[in-house]
Design an enzyme around this catalytic site. Structure first.
Site, mmCIF file in Angstrom:
data_model
loop_
_atom_site.group_PDB
_atom_site.id
_atom_site.type_symbol
_atom_site.label_atom_id
_atom_site.label_comp_id
_atom_site.label_asym_id
_atom_site.label_seq_id
_atom_site.Cartn_x
_atom_site.Cartn_y
_atom_site.Cartn_z
ATOM 1 N N ASP A 24 0.832 -1.201 0.000
ATOM 2 C CA ASP A 24 0.000 0.000 0.000
ATOM 3 C C ASP A 24 0.868 1.253 0.000
ATOM 4 O O ASP A 24 1.545 1.548 0.990
ATOM 5 C CB ASP A 24 -0.899 0.019 1.252
ATOM 6 C CG ASP A 24 -1.825 1.218 1.263
ATOM 7 O OD1 ASP A 24 -2.930 1.117 0.709
ATOM 8 O OD2 ASP A 24 -1.436 2.272 1.804
ATOM 9 N N TYR A 38 3.164 9.827 -0.621
ATOM 10 C CA TYR A 38 4.236 9.228 0.197
ATOM 11 C C TYR A 38 5.612 9.439 -0.446
ATOM 12 O O TYR A 38 6.633 9.205 0.176
ATOM 13 C CB TYR A 38 4.011 7.721 0.421
ATOM 14 C CG TYR A 38 2.717 7.342 1.111
ATOM 15 C CD1 TYR A 38 1.903 8.306 1.697
ATOM 16 C CD2 TYR A 38 2.308 6.016 1.181
ATOM 17 C CE1 TYR A 38 0.705 7.951 2.302
ATOM 18 C CE2 TYR A 38 1.116 5.653 1.795
ATOM 19 C CZ TYR A 38 0.317 6.629 2.351
ATOM 20 O OH TYR A 38 -0.869 6.272 2.960
HETATM 21 P P1 NDP Z 1 0.825 1.377 11.833
HETATM 22 O O1 NDP Z 1 -0.386 1.377 12.678
HETATM 23 O O2 NDP Z 1 1.001 0.333 10.806
HETATM 24 O O3 NDP Z 1 2.078 1.395 12.815
HETATM 25 C C1 NDP Z 1 3.384 1.541 12.345
HETATM 26 C C2 NDP Z 1 4.301 1.778 13.548
HETATM 27 O O4 NDP Z 1 4.369 0.599 14.329
HETATM 28 C C3 NDP Z 1 5.697 2.127 13.120
HETATM 29 O O5 NDP Z 1 6.211 3.037 14.071
HETATM 30 C C4 NDP Z 1 6.433 0.784 13.220
HETATM 31 O O6 NDP Z 1 7.798 0.997 13.526
HETATM 32 C C5 NDP Z 1 5.716 0.138 14.390
HETATM 33 N N1 NDP Z 1 5.654 -1.336 14.264
HETATM 34 C C6 NDP Z 1 5.240 -2.055 13.191
HETATM 35 N N2 NDP Z 1 5.285 -3.375 13.445
HETATM 36 C C7 NDP Z 1 5.749 -3.507 14.717
HETATM 37 C C8 NDP Z 1 6.022 -4.619 15.545
HETATM 38 N N3 NDP Z 1 5.813 -5.868 15.122
HETATM 39 N N4 NDP Z 1 6.490 -4.381 16.790
HETATM 40 C C9 NDP Z 1 6.702 -3.127 17.234
HETATM 41 N N5 NDP Z 1 6.457 -2.023 16.491
HETATM 42 C C10 NDP Z 1 5.988 -2.208 15.233
HETATM 43 O O7 NDP Z 1 0.924 2.854 11.189
HETATM 44 P P2 NDP Z 1 0.792 3.577 9.802
HETATM 45 O O8 NDP Z 1 0.248 4.906 10.129
HETATM 46 O O9 NDP Z 1 2.031 3.512 9.020
HETATM 47 O O10 NDP Z 1 -0.363 2.783 9.004
HETATM 48 C C11 NDP Z 1 -0.118 1.700 8.156
HETATM 49 C C12 NDP Z 1 -0.316 2.067 6.708
HETATM 50 O O11 NDP Z 1 -1.629 2.573 6.462
HETATM 51 C C13 NDP Z 1 0.556 3.222 6.216
HETATM 52 O O12 NDP Z 1 1.910 2.870 6.096
HETATM 53 C C14 NDP Z 1 -0.136 3.580 4.928
HETATM 54 O O13 NDP Z 1 0.167 2.644 3.927
HETATM 55 C C15 NDP Z 1 -1.593 3.474 5.355
HETATM 56 N N6 NDP Z 1 -2.135 4.789 5.773
HETATM 57 C C16 NDP Z 1 -3.128 5.351 4.994
HETATM 58 C C17 NDP Z 1 -3.686 6.558 5.326
HETATM 59 C C18 NDP Z 1 -4.777 7.107 4.494
HETATM 60 O O14 NDP Z 1 -5.130 8.287 4.669
HETATM 61 N N7 NDP Z 1 -5.340 6.356 3.592
HETATM 62 C C19 NDP Z 1 -3.228 7.334 6.495
HETATM 63 C C20 NDP Z 1 -2.210 6.651 7.273
HETATM 64 C C21 NDP Z 1 -1.708 5.432 6.910
HETATM 65 P P3 NDP Z 1 9.022 0.610 12.518
HETATM 66 O O15 NDP Z 1 8.651 1.032 11.125
HETATM 67 O O16 NDP Z 1 10.155 1.388 13.080
HETATM 68 O O17 NDP Z 1 9.193 -0.873 12.640
#
Ligand code: NDP
Length: 271
Positions: free
Chosen positions: A44, A49
């Site tokens: 996604d 982005y």
């Molecule tokens: P998430 O809820 O997926 O959380 C991501 C965070 O959690 C990061 O800080 C990551 O750290 C951490 N994390 C991930 N896996 C683990 C794990 N197993 N253990 C501990 N920490 C973990 O957040 P997002 O806001 O990124 O949402 C996911 C996706 O949704 C986005 O990337 C995007 O593609 C989409 N999105 C769409 C939007 C829209 O308006 N349509 C708005 C916001 C998001 P690290 O990377 O350091 O591992």
């Protein structure tokens, strides 16, 4: 559990994928490759982005056959409108280095524009260059307004959804309309991973809090796209198909809802 969900137009969409918001181009390349190596088929991204090029490179570096992968990108707000949506889509394809995407979404319901954007999306869909089309951050009333002129009903609505914002009313409406629900910020941007209930449930199943949350989404019929830039976490987040939360455990997580938004309110955003 079936790893694929059939959308209203018959297209099969993977239920679990990788999100790449706030991921730099170089990191996107690596994360996408690691994810595909771990078995992910859904990626996604979005024009805003600014990592579509990295995503495309990650896909090519992985060596996976294109048809095995489901790629989503999104139309940014500044590009909404009929002509500009067509142009923005072509630009996204070019940056991705792909001939088609599997899902193209209107990123936010920009007032006065999203219906014109949708007309372009319908043509893109009919041309076969997007296998499915949908919306993101649409409330019930946005969808109702869209449906007054739409020829094609959105197949997906991607919304903020996690255990502290469970969006039950909107989900019920989408289920009735046969529009698939996809969760963004499914892990609450990592902020809810310390919640004692989730940690406790994780211990019971020998899983992490993140895995418990992802499993809760899947068992709730929600498509889920956790983001990580760490290879081990990307693998961990996909290792959720070998345990089941009981009805009581699901209810316990449902009960964590406090209607807490981490992102913008779709009825009141200024970008
Ligand atoms: P998430 O809820 O997926 O959380 C991501 C965070 O959690 C990061 O800080 C990551 O750290 C951490 N994390 C991930 N896996 C683990 C794990 N197993 N253990 C501990 N920490 C973990 O957040 P997002 O806001 O990124 O949402 C996911 C996706 O949704 C986005 O990337 C995007 O593609 C989409 N999105 C769409 C939007 C829209 O308006 N349509 C708005 C916001 C998001 P690290 O990377 O350091 O591992």
């Amino acid at each position: 559990m079936d790893k694929m969900k059939r959308l209203s137009n018959g297209i099969e969409m993977p239920r679990l994928g990788l999100g790449v918001w706030r991921v730099e181009e170089q990191d996107a390349r690596n994360s996408v490759r690691w994810a595909i190596e771990a078995g992910y088929q859904l990626i996604d991204t979005a024009a805003i982005y600014k990592n579509e090029k990295g995503v495309g490179e990650g896909i090519r570096q992985s060596g996976i056959q294109r048809e095995k992968l489901f790629v989503t990108t999104k139309l940014w707000n500044a590009d909404q409108g009929y002509d500009s949506a067509h142009q923005a889509f072509n630009d996204s394809l070019e940056r991705l280095g792909l001939e088609t995407v599997d899902l193209y979404l209107i990123h936010w319901p920009v007032k006065g524009k999203f219906k014109d954007s949708w007309r372009a999306m319908e043509e893109i869909y009919e041309s076969g260059r997007a296998k499915a089309i949908g919306v993101s951050n649409f409330q019930k009333h946005h969808i109702e307004e869209l449906l007054t002129t739409a020829k094609i009903k959105p197949m997906v609505n991607q919304i903020e959804l996690h255990p502290t914002l469970t969006q039950v009313d909107l989900r019920n409406y989408l289920a009735k309309e046969n529009i698939a629900v996809e969760a963004w910020s499914p892990l609450g941007q990592g902020k809810i991973l310390q919640h004692p209930t989730l940690i406790e449930l994780g211990k019971k199943h020998q899983k992490s809090a993140a895995q418990v949350i992802i499993r809760w989404h899947l068992q709730s019929d929600i498509i889920v796209i956790p983001k990580s830039v760490h290879e081990e976490r990307i693998q961990e987040n996909f290792d959720v198909f070998d345990f089941t939360l009981s009805e009581d455990e699901m209810a316990l997580i449902d009960g964590l809802n406090i209607n807490e938004r981490l992102g913008a309110d779709p009825d009141n955003f200024d970008f």
